[in-house]
Design a protein around this motif. Structure first.
Motif, PDB file in Angstrom:
ATOM      1  N   ASN B  27       0.863  -1.176   0.000  1.00 49.93           N
ATOM      2  CA  ASN B  27       0.000   0.000   0.000  1.00 49.93           C
ATOM      3  C   ASN B  27       0.903   1.230   0.000  1.00 49.93           C
ATOM      4  OD1 ASN B  27      -2.304   1.678   0.378  1.00 49.93           O
ATOM      5  ND2 ASN B  27      -3.330  -0.079   1.328  1.00 49.93           N
ATOM      6  N   THR B  28       1.387   1.567  -1.177  1.00 52.42           N
ATOM      7  CA  THR B  28       2.474   2.537  -1.333  1.00 52.42           C
ATOM      8  C   THR B  28       2.217   3.831  -0.555  1.00 52.42           C
ATOM      9  OG1 THR B  28       2.639   1.641  -3.574  1.00 52.42           O
ATOM     10  CG2 THR B  28       3.966   3.609  -3.066  1.00 52.42           C
ATOM     11  N   GLN B  32      -5.286   2.934   0.611  1.00 54.70           N
ATOM     12  CA  GLN B  32      -5.853   2.595  -0.699  1.00 54.70           C
ATOM     13  C   GLN B  32      -6.391   1.163  -0.665  1.00 54.70           C
ATOM     14  OE1 GLN B  32      -6.439   4.229  -3.680  1.00 54.70           O
ATOM     15  NE2 GLN B  32      -7.373   2.290  -4.262  1.00 54.70           N
ATOM     16  N   VAL B  33      -7.665   0.998  -1.003  1.00 55.49           N
ATOM     17  CA  VAL B  33      -8.255  -0.334  -1.070  1.00 55.49           C
ATOM     18  C   VAL B  33      -7.783  -1.044  -2.344  1.00 55.49           C
ATOM     19  CG1 VAL B  33     -10.430  -1.606  -1.360  1.00 55.49           C
ATOM     20  CG2 VAL B  33     -10.281   0.300   0.274  1.00 55.49           C
ATOM     21  N   VAL B  34      -7.459  -2.328  -2.195  1.00 56.90           N
ATOM     22  CA  VAL B  34      -7.108  -3.170  -3.344  1.00 56.90           C
ATOM     23  C   VAL B  34      -8.067  -4.356  -3.375  1.00 56.90           C
ATOM     24  CG1 VAL B  34      -5.335  -4.598  -4.434  1.00 56.90           C
ATOM     25  CG2 VAL B  34      -4.676  -2.530  -3.161  1.00 56.90           C
ATOM     26  N   ASP B  35      -8.792  -4.498  -4.470  1.00 61.20           N
ATOM     27  CA  ASP B  35      -9.643  -5.678  -4.654  1.00 61.20           C
ATOM     28  C   ASP B  35      -8.777  -6.794  -5.215  1.00 61.20           C
ATOM     29  OD1 ASP B  35     -11.638  -3.861  -4.001  1.00 61.20           O
ATOM     30  OD2 ASP B  35     -13.076  -4.738  -5.399  1.00 61.20           O
ATOM     31  N   MET B  36      -8.890  -7.974  -4.593  1.00 63.50           N
ATOM     32  CA  MET B  36      -8.007  -9.093  -4.956  1.00 63.50           C
ATOM     33  C   MET B  36      -8.832 -10.334  -5.274  1.00 63.50           C
ATOM     34  SD  MET B  36      -5.095 -10.828  -2.545  1.00 63.50           S
ATOM     35  CE  MET B  36      -3.699 -11.662  -3.280  1.00 63.50           C
ATOM     36  N   TRP B  37      -8.473 -11.000  -6.364  1.00 59.08           N
ATOM     37  CA  TRP B  37      -9.085 -12.275  -6.751  1.00 59.08           C
ATOM     38  C   TRP B  37      -7.985 -13.282  -7.053  1.00 59.08           C
ATOM     39  CZ3 TRP B  37     -10.567  -7.528  -8.679  1.00 59.08           C
ATOM     40  CH2 TRP B  37     -11.913  -7.149  -8.551  1.00 59.08           C
ATOM     41  N   ALA B  38      -8.334 -14.558  -7.038  1.00 59.68           N
ATOM     42  CA  ALA B  38      -7.397 -15.592  -7.486  1.00 59.68           C
ATOM     43  C   ALA B  38      -8.200 -16.684  -8.192  1.00 59.68           C
ATOM     44  CB  ALA B  38      -6.627 -16.171  -6.308  1.00 59.68           C
ATOM     45  N   PHE B  39      -7.632 -17.151  -9.299  1.00 60.84           N
ATOM     46  CA  PHE B  39      -8.240 -18.211 -10.111  1.00 60.84           C
ATOM     47  C   PHE B  39      -7.214 -19.326 -10.267  1.00 60.84           C
ATOM     48  CE2 PHE B  39      -9.993 -14.134 -11.179  1.00 60.84           C
ATOM     49  CZ  PHE B  39     -11.352 -14.350 -11.324  1.00 60.84           C
ATOM     50  N   PRO B 146      -8.120   0.322  13.470  1.00 59.54           N
ATOM     51  CA  PRO B 146      -7.701   1.599  12.879  1.00 59.54           C
ATOM     52  C   PRO B 146      -8.028   1.629  11.394  1.00 59.54           C
ATOM     53  CG  PRO B 146      -5.944   0.654  14.210  1.00 59.54           C
ATOM     54  CD  PRO B 146      -7.010  -0.390  14.108  1.00 59.54           C
ATOM     55  N   PRO B 147      -8.268   2.815  10.866  1.00 61.67           N
ATOM     56  CA  PRO B 147      -8.894   2.883   9.556  1.00 61.67           C
ATOM     57  C   PRO B 147      -8.013   2.563   8.370  1.00 61.67           C
ATOM     58  CG  PRO B 147      -8.480   5.081  10.397  1.00 61.67           C
ATOM     59  CD  PRO B 147      -8.117   4.130  11.477  1.00 61.67           C
ATOM     60  N   GLU B 148      -6.726   2.791   8.407  1.00 64.45           N
ATOM     61  CA  GLU B 148      -5.966   2.789   7.172  1.00 64.45           C
ATOM     62  C   GLU B 148      -4.644   2.062   7.314  1.00 64.45           C
ATOM     63  OE1 GLU B 148      -5.229   6.651   5.635  1.00 64.45           O
ATOM     64  OE2 GLU B 148      -7.341   7.226   5.667  1.00 64.45           O
ATOM     65  N   ALA B 149      -4.285   1.380   6.213  1.00 60.31           N
ATOM     66  CA  ALA B 149      -2.911   0.904   6.104  1.00 60.31           C
ATOM     67  C   ALA B 149      -1.992   2.125   6.011  1.00 60.31           C
ATOM     68  CB  ALA B 149      -2.758   0.045   4.864  1.00 60.31           C
ATOM     69  N   GLN B 150      -0.849   2.050   6.670  1.00 55.53           N
ATOM     70  CA  GLN B 150       0.131   3.120   6.579  1.00 55.53           C
ATOM     71  C   GLN B 150       0.889   3.004   5.256  1.00 55.53           C
ATOM     72  OE1 GLN B 150       0.509   5.689   8.936  1.00 55.53           O
ATOM     73  NE2 GLN B 150      -1.465   4.746   9.403  1.00 55.53           N
ATOM     74  N   ASN B 178     -11.614   4.756   0.057  1.00 56.44           N
ATOM     75  CA  ASN B 178     -10.180   5.011   0.054  1.00 56.44           C
ATOM     76  C   ASN B 178      -9.892   6.251   0.900  1.00 56.44           C
ATOM     77  OD1 ASN B 178      -9.480   2.921  -1.882  1.00 56.44           O
ATOM     78  ND2 ASN B 178     -10.504   4.206  -3.411  1.00 56.44           N
ATOM     79  N   GLY B 179      -8.651   6.365   1.357  1.00 54.51           N
ATOM     80  CA  GLY B 179      -8.268   7.533   2.134  1.00 54.51           C
ATOM     81  C   GLY B 179      -7.959   8.707   1.209  1.00 54.51           C
ATOM     82  N   HIS B 180      -7.175   9.640   1.709  1.00 56.04           N
ATOM     83  CA  HIS B 180      -6.653  10.730   0.888  1.00 56.04           C
ATOM     84  C   HIS B 180      -7.757  11.562   0.255  1.00 56.04           C
ATOM     85  CE1 HIS B 180      -2.715   8.977   1.404  1.00 56.04           C
ATOM     86  NE2 HIS B 180      -3.175   7.825   0.975  1.00 56.04           N
ATOM     87  N   GLY B 181      -8.823  11.850   1.006  1.00 58.46           N
ATOM     88  CA  GLY B 181      -9.864  12.703   0.451  1.00 58.46           C
ATOM     89  C   GLY B 181     -10.486  12.112  -0.796  1.00 58.46           C
ATOM     90  N   CYS B 182     -10.756  10.796  -0.763  1.00 64.06           N
ATOM     91  CA  CYS B 182     -11.389  10.115  -1.907  1.00 64.06           C
ATOM     92  C   CYS B 182     -10.542  10.172  -3.175  1.00 64.06           C
ATOM     93  CB  CYS B 182     -12.792  10.678  -2.197  1.00 64.06           C
ATOM     94  SG  CYS B 182     -14.000  10.305  -0.918  1.00 64.06           S
ATOM     95  N   THR B 183      -9.234  10.294  -3.033  1.00 58.18           N
ATOM     96  CA  THR B 183      -8.364  10.292  -4.216  1.00 58.18           C
ATOM     97  C   THR B 183      -7.707   8.928  -4.367  1.00 58.18           C
ATOM     98  OG1 THR B 183      -7.866  12.618  -3.827  1.00 58.18           O
ATOM     99  CG2 THR B 183      -6.413  11.423  -5.344  1.00 58.18           C
TER     100      THR B 183
END
Lengths: 194, 194
Positions: B27-28, B32-39, B146-150, B178-183
């Motif tokens: 989470n650079t 930031q939310v990341v949707d993850m899938w695996a097949f 807590p709300p966010e990944a650092q 997502n954080g950062h004011g919806c950015t």
């Protein structure tokens, strides 16, 4: 006079429900989980979806007034009355043959996924996958409320579209999802007047 | 030397991950939310499934050691390390065009469902439906932690089968997922040595 229709233990049924009509599912003996699905009658590729409903509701259990939505985020069923403790699980996949194998079954075992397949096949409902059901009267992972619907408790849903509703009296008898010493029981339903 | 690969804001990627290898999602910028899938690489009809994993885990959030299973209840990915607050949502459907319409969008909007479709099309992954993703660093409905990944926090998964992993940096900028004011922000990943 309403018509009370029984679903035998371990069995299922599919019901056409016109928009505005409501269906009540009766936990005849109490403590019996019922897996519930709904498909749009005019396009059964669209179905009630728990992951979409949880986003819409911002809840993991429906409450009176909750509108459950489809995979296209359209209203499908509304919860309009509930005389059970209100412990309904939106999280868990339906039991299926893989689930019973993982519990040690070496023989085929009745399961809710096959129960759904059976009752909707004649209605031309395509099932490329088994949608997550609304598990009526199932705790899921949140064990806060009293454990069981009492005998005769019912849950009532109003159709927001013409729907095909499918119900499966969960055949689980290996783990205590159902009450009564893991003995699956019949349930019943009726379509409400007007 | 590990290769850090960036996924731009609002974008996605698909990665082949051999059994036993592990992938770290970074989470650079944090938040930031990341949707993850695996097949499964050998049969992409089989995919990591949240409703089946919640039954297997009896949890609604994965923890270190959690094995996420497929729609056929086979092990797919294990969570082996996590330097984020561990707030990952297994409940919510991926954002899609219907979601943005319901939020008032009248123009097309980037979304995680389309992001998945785009990156797996070339890999011949059939998508008769969009599986519920593992929403990394998303609260969902449980707002306890807590709300966010650092910035720089990472989550690492080991493949239990040869997999195709898909990641979408969630383009949500209308509600504060997502954080950062919806950015929406970029994220990154790397495949671990050995």
């Amino acid at each position: 006079m309403r018509d009370l229709i029984e679903i035998q233990a371990r069995c299922s049924d599919a019901i056409s429900l016109a928009a505005g009509r409501s269906i009540s599912i009766v936990n005849t003996h109490g403590g019996q989980v019922v897996d519930m699905w709904a498909f749009r009658a005019d396009d059964p590729n669209e179905h009630m979806s728990m992951p979409h409903s949880m986003v819409a509701l911002d809840r993991i259990k429906p409450a009176i007034g909750s509108v459950l939505v489809s995979n296209l985020r359209n209203p499908m069923l509304s919860l309009v009355a509930d005389t059970s403790p209100g412990v309904h699980c939106m999280l868990f996949a339906a039991c299926d043959s893989a689930r019973y194998r993982s519990l040690g079954c070496t023989e085929p075992h009745a399961n809710c996924a096959d129960n759904l397949r059976r009752v909707v096949a004649a209605l031309k409902v395509p099932l490329p996958y088994i949608p997550t059901p609304l598990n009526l009267d199932e705790h899921g992972v949140m064990r806060i409320d009293p454990p069981e619907a009492q005998p005769g408790a019912s849950v009532t849903f109003r159709a927001e579209h013409d729907c095909i509703v499918a119900l499966s009296a969960c055949p689980q008898d290996l783990v205590p999802v159902n009450g009564h010493g893991c003995t699956p029981k019949p349930v019943a339903y009726f379509i409400n007047e007007s």
